[in-house]
Design a protein around this motif. Structure first.
Motif, PDB file in Angstrom:
ATOM      1  N   ALA A  35      17.566 -23.257 -15.312  1.00  0.00           N
ATOM      2  CA  ALA A  35      17.141 -22.163 -14.434  1.00  0.00           C
ATOM      3  C   ALA A  35      18.260 -21.145 -14.235  1.00  0.00           C
ATOM      4  N   MET A  36      19.486 -21.630 -14.043  1.00  0.00           N
ATOM      5  CA  MET A  36      20.624 -20.734 -13.835  1.00  0.00           C
ATOM      6  C   MET A  36      20.867 -19.857 -15.060  1.00  0.00           C
ATOM      7  N   ALA A  38      18.800 -19.062 -17.435  1.00  0.00           N
ATOM      8  CA  ALA A  38      17.681 -18.139 -17.611  1.00  0.00           C
ATOM      9  C   ALA A  38      17.860 -16.919 -16.706  1.00  0.00           C
ATOM     10  N   GLU A  39      18.288 -17.152 -15.470  1.00  0.00           N
ATOM     11  CA  GLU A  39      18.532 -16.037 -14.539  1.00  0.00           C
ATOM     12  C   GLU A  39      19.698 -15.169 -15.014  1.00  0.00           C
ATOM     13  N   VAL A  40      20.794 -15.810 -15.393  1.00  0.00           N
ATOM     14  CA  VAL A  40      22.001 -15.084 -15.788  1.00  0.00           C
ATOM     15  C   VAL A  40      21.763 -14.242 -17.042  1.00  0.00           C
ATOM     16  N   GLY A  42      18.670 -13.488 -18.399  1.00  0.00           N
ATOM     17  CA  GLY A  42      17.400 -12.755 -18.432  1.00  0.00           C
ATOM     18  C   GLY A  42      16.552 -13.154 -19.633  1.00  0.00           C
ATOM     19  N   LYS A  44      14.420 -16.338 -21.925  1.00  0.00           N
ATOM     20  CA  LYS A  44      13.715 -17.608 -21.814  1.00  0.00           C
ATOM     21  C   LYS A  44      14.459 -18.674 -22.605  1.00  0.00           C
ATOM     22  N   ARG A 118      28.254 -20.486 -12.065  1.00  0.00           N
ATOM     23  CA  ARG A 118      27.445 -19.284 -12.310  1.00  0.00           C
ATOM     24  C   ARG A 118      28.340 -18.096 -12.681  1.00  0.00           C
ATOM     25  N   GLU A 122      28.096 -15.937 -16.016  1.00  0.00           N
ATOM     26  CA  GLU A 122      27.952 -14.480 -15.980  1.00  0.00           C
ATOM     27  C   GLU A 122      29.051 -13.794 -16.794  1.00  0.00           C
TER      28      GLU A 122
END
Length: 135
Positions: A35-36, A38-40, A42, A44, A118, A122
């Protein structure tokens, strides 16, 4: 000419792969890391070969490779998010881990600071995208 990498994107299910992780701690950690990242990124999650979950891709020197990725292995989770300039300061604040050239090894997420993890992700993604603008 360098040979093409054996690790390539597949159509295998990321969800099924994570659900099949035997160790319940490693399985739960894989869900959090997935999940992390995927967020970082953008992007899938996609299975790369039989055991790596990757996010996006860039044209590296030996062929395409995920911008970020990880693998929940038996002994520890391997994250493919290191190798950028200035990582030492972040790694010093992370908690219990080890590193190799481009891998970050974590036995369990409870041993590390998730906010720092995170930040590492990033910074790694930003560095990769800066070096490979096509991704």
């Amino acid at each position: 000419m360098a040979s093409e990498p054996k690790t390539r994107p597949t159509d295998a299910s990321v969800e099924d792969f994570i659900a099949a992780v035997e160790n319940p701690v490693r399985r739960a950690d894989a869900e959090v890391v997935c999940a992390m990242l995927a967020e970082v990124t953008g992007e899938k999650p996609v299975m790369w070969g039989p055991s790596i979950i990757g996010f996006g891709s860039y044209p590296g020197p030996t062929g395409d490779w995920p911008i970020a990725g990880f693998s929940p292995r038996k002994a520890q989770t391997v994250l493919y998010i290191v190798g950028f300039k200035g990582q030492e300061a972040l790694l010093a604040r992370l908690g219990k881990h080890s590193v190799s050239v481009a891998c970050l090894y974590v036995k369990k997420l409870a041993d590390v600071d998730l906010d720092v993890l995170r930040q590492i992700a990033e910074a790694s993604v930003a560095d990769t995208r800066a070096r490979y603008p096509a991704c």
